[in-house]
Design an enzyme around this catalytic site. Structure first.
Site, PDB file in Angstrom:
ATOM      1  N   LYS A  74      13.596 -17.730 -35.973  1.00 56.27           N
ATOM      2  CA  LYS A  74      12.909 -16.493 -35.608  1.00 56.27           C
ATOM      3  C   LYS A  74      11.816 -16.792 -34.588  1.00 56.27           C
ATOM      4  O   LYS A  74      11.057 -17.764 -34.733  1.00 56.27           O
ATOM      5  CB  LYS A  74      12.311 -15.854 -36.865  1.00 56.27           C
ATOM      6  CG  LYS A  74      11.602 -14.528 -36.633  1.00 56.27           C
ATOM      7  CD  LYS A  74      11.093 -13.961 -37.960  1.00 56.27           C
ATOM      8  CE  LYS A  74      10.417 -12.621 -37.780  1.00 56.27           C
ATOM      9  NZ  LYS A  74       9.942 -12.057 -39.074  1.00 56.27           N
ATOM     10  N   SER A 143      11.453  -7.404 -39.903  1.00 56.09           N
ATOM     11  CA  SER A 143      11.221  -7.851 -38.547  1.00 56.09           C
ATOM     12  C   SER A 143      12.137  -8.985 -38.097  1.00 56.09           C
ATOM     13  O   SER A 143      12.215  -9.301 -36.917  1.00 56.09           O
ATOM     14  CB  SER A 143       9.771  -8.312 -38.399  1.00 56.09           C
ATOM     15  OG  SER A 143       9.511  -9.443 -39.244  1.00 56.09           O
ATOM     16  N   SER A 167      10.618  -8.187 -44.447  1.00 51.52           N
ATOM     17  CA  SER A 167      11.231  -8.623 -43.192  1.00 51.52           C
ATOM     18  C   SER A 167      12.360  -9.618 -43.306  1.00 51.52           C
ATOM     19  O   SER A 167      13.012  -9.935 -42.313  1.00 51.52           O
ATOM     20  CB  SER A 167      10.153  -9.196 -42.260  1.00 51.52           C
ATOM     21  OG  SER A 167       9.273  -8.185 -41.851  1.00 51.52           O
TER      22      SER A 167
END
Length: 426
Positions: A74, A143, A167
């Site tokens: 990420k 996210s 997330s």
């Protein structure tokens, strides 16, 4: 024709690499081919350097537990050889001087860094380009948008996410993969861009519970726990859905399917008495997250205000208005609640609940509501989401397994047991 290497489970790919029937280069090349084919539509990656991946694959000794498996990271997590832009124009072109601790751990365990996946702006709200690989008109969640989509679309067998509200768990559910948010503090956050220090937790994505456990425990440097626990007896589950009036028929049906499968496999399943304290803690989470974000992103607010989204301008302004006394008071309430909530697990192996209100919403401007994740994140408990069929529009839906603080091995064992129980009734 044999199975394409990029579609293998992480565990099976590692076995084949160890046995010499698959090479790291072949696996990396298959992932890169899938990315080349699908990335223009799915948009999972923020940064990828295919030639650097090939060089790293050729140089890999295929040692360590991860055996050269590709891992997507990420873009909230620092990498020394790729940009880390945190989903914000403020940090465009940013090149960290060193890897985040979890990236260092990944490499030490034999993992191959595949690329950086799309995150929402500083891991909260404003989404990037990623689309749900099951239906490009829908969000993948956030996210950790790109990580969930990349694993779901067989671009990568493993990926990192972070969770401050929902997330990891929510995008995993929306994309039909397994997501794991371990106990808070399990993985070192050095080199992870903080959003709310009290809450931020590094988690991961894979396509099976076994793969999740394999990856997570390789990062811990520990032996993977057995996934067939309970001393031969089925688990004891308690169903509880805070904000139950906010879930739709798809989420309710998924929970019911899993309940039936669990009871068919002789699990004890009870409905927990509603406890409104869960709902009441939602405001505490909001205070902790908003105040924490204002402190974590103080430099951006003071020095690059015009490059923040309107959401962050408003949210950070509100967070700065929460003084330290109120901030620490909210944390104290969360600590107290954690002790009280532990009693809810007496006599149970896990709580069975929903990871989201239903299928992924249409459009990519909104990543879904983390309402069904926030309280568990505030509790700092381990959570696993596993796929549980499809909803009314053909998109994935899942269920969420929650256990007490430090009971990560139990959470994974319950999730693995449920995964098998559902397959048995298909």
């Amino acid at each position: 024709m044999g199975q394409a290497p990029n579609t293998l489970s992480a565990v099976e790919a590692a076995r084949r690499i160890e046995a010499g029937t698959l090479t790291v280069e072949q696996l990396a090349e298959a992932c890169l081919a899938r990315i080349a084919e699908r990335e223009p539509e799915v948009g999972a990656f923020a940064h990828i350097d295919p030639e650097a991946v090939r060089v790293a694959a050729r140089a890999s000794r295929a040692d360590g537990p991860l055996r050269g498996l590709p891992v997507a990271v990420k873009d909230l997590i620092d990498t020394a050889d790729l940009p880390a832009e945190y989903g914000s124009p403020i940090w465009a072109g940013n090149r960290p001087t060193e890897d985040a601790a979890v990236v260092t751990r990944t490499k030490a365990a034999g993992g191959l860094i595949l690329g950086k996946t799309v995150t929402t702006e500083f891991a909260w709200r404003t989404p990037g380009k990623t689309r749900n690989p099951h239906n490009l008109a829908h969000t993948p969640g956030g996210s950790s948008s790109g990580s969930a989509a990349a694993v779901a679309d067989c671009m990568a067998p493993l990926a990192f996410g972070t969770q401050t509200a929902g997330s990891v768990i929510r995008p995993a559910a929306y994309c039909g993969v397994v997501g794991f948010k371990p106990t808070f503090g399990t993985h070192d956050r050095r080199g992870v861009k903080l959003l709310a220090e009290y809450l931020d937790t590094v988690g991961c994505f894979a396509r099976s519970v076994e793969d999740i456990a394999f990856f997570d425990y390789a990062l811990r440097g520990e032996t993977m726990p057995p996934l067939d626990g309970f001393d031969g007896a089925p688990p004891r589950l308690g169903i509880h859905v805070p904000f139950a009036d906010r879930i739709d028929d798809d989420a309710a049906a998924a929970l019911e399917r899993v309940r039936i499968a669990a009871q068919t496999a002789r699990a004890s399943v009870v409905a927990l008495v509603d406890w409104t304290a869960y709902e009441a803690m939602d405001e505490v989470h909001a205070t902790v997250m908003t105040a924490g974000a204002a402190r974590a992103l103080a430099w951006e607010y003071d020095n690059a205000y015009d490059q923040l989204s309107e959401f962050y301008r408003e949210t950070l302004t509100a967070g700065r208005a929460i003084d330290d006394a109120a901030y620490y008071d909210a944390q104290g309430k969360a600590d107290k609640f954690r002790n009280e909530a532990a009693a809810r697990l007496d006599g149970l192996d896990a709580i069975l609940t929903v990871p989201a209100s239903g299928e992924a919403p249409e459009g990519i401007g909104f990543t879904g509501d983390p309402m069904f994740n926030r309280i568990w994140t505030l509790l700092r408990w381990p959570c696993v989401t596993i796929p549980a069929g499809r909803g009314s529009h053909g998109l994935p839906v899942g269920v969420q397994i929650v256990t007490g603080y430090g009971e990560d091995a139990r959470a994974l064992a319950v999730a693995s047991w449920l995964e098998k129980a559902m397959k048995a009734v298909e």
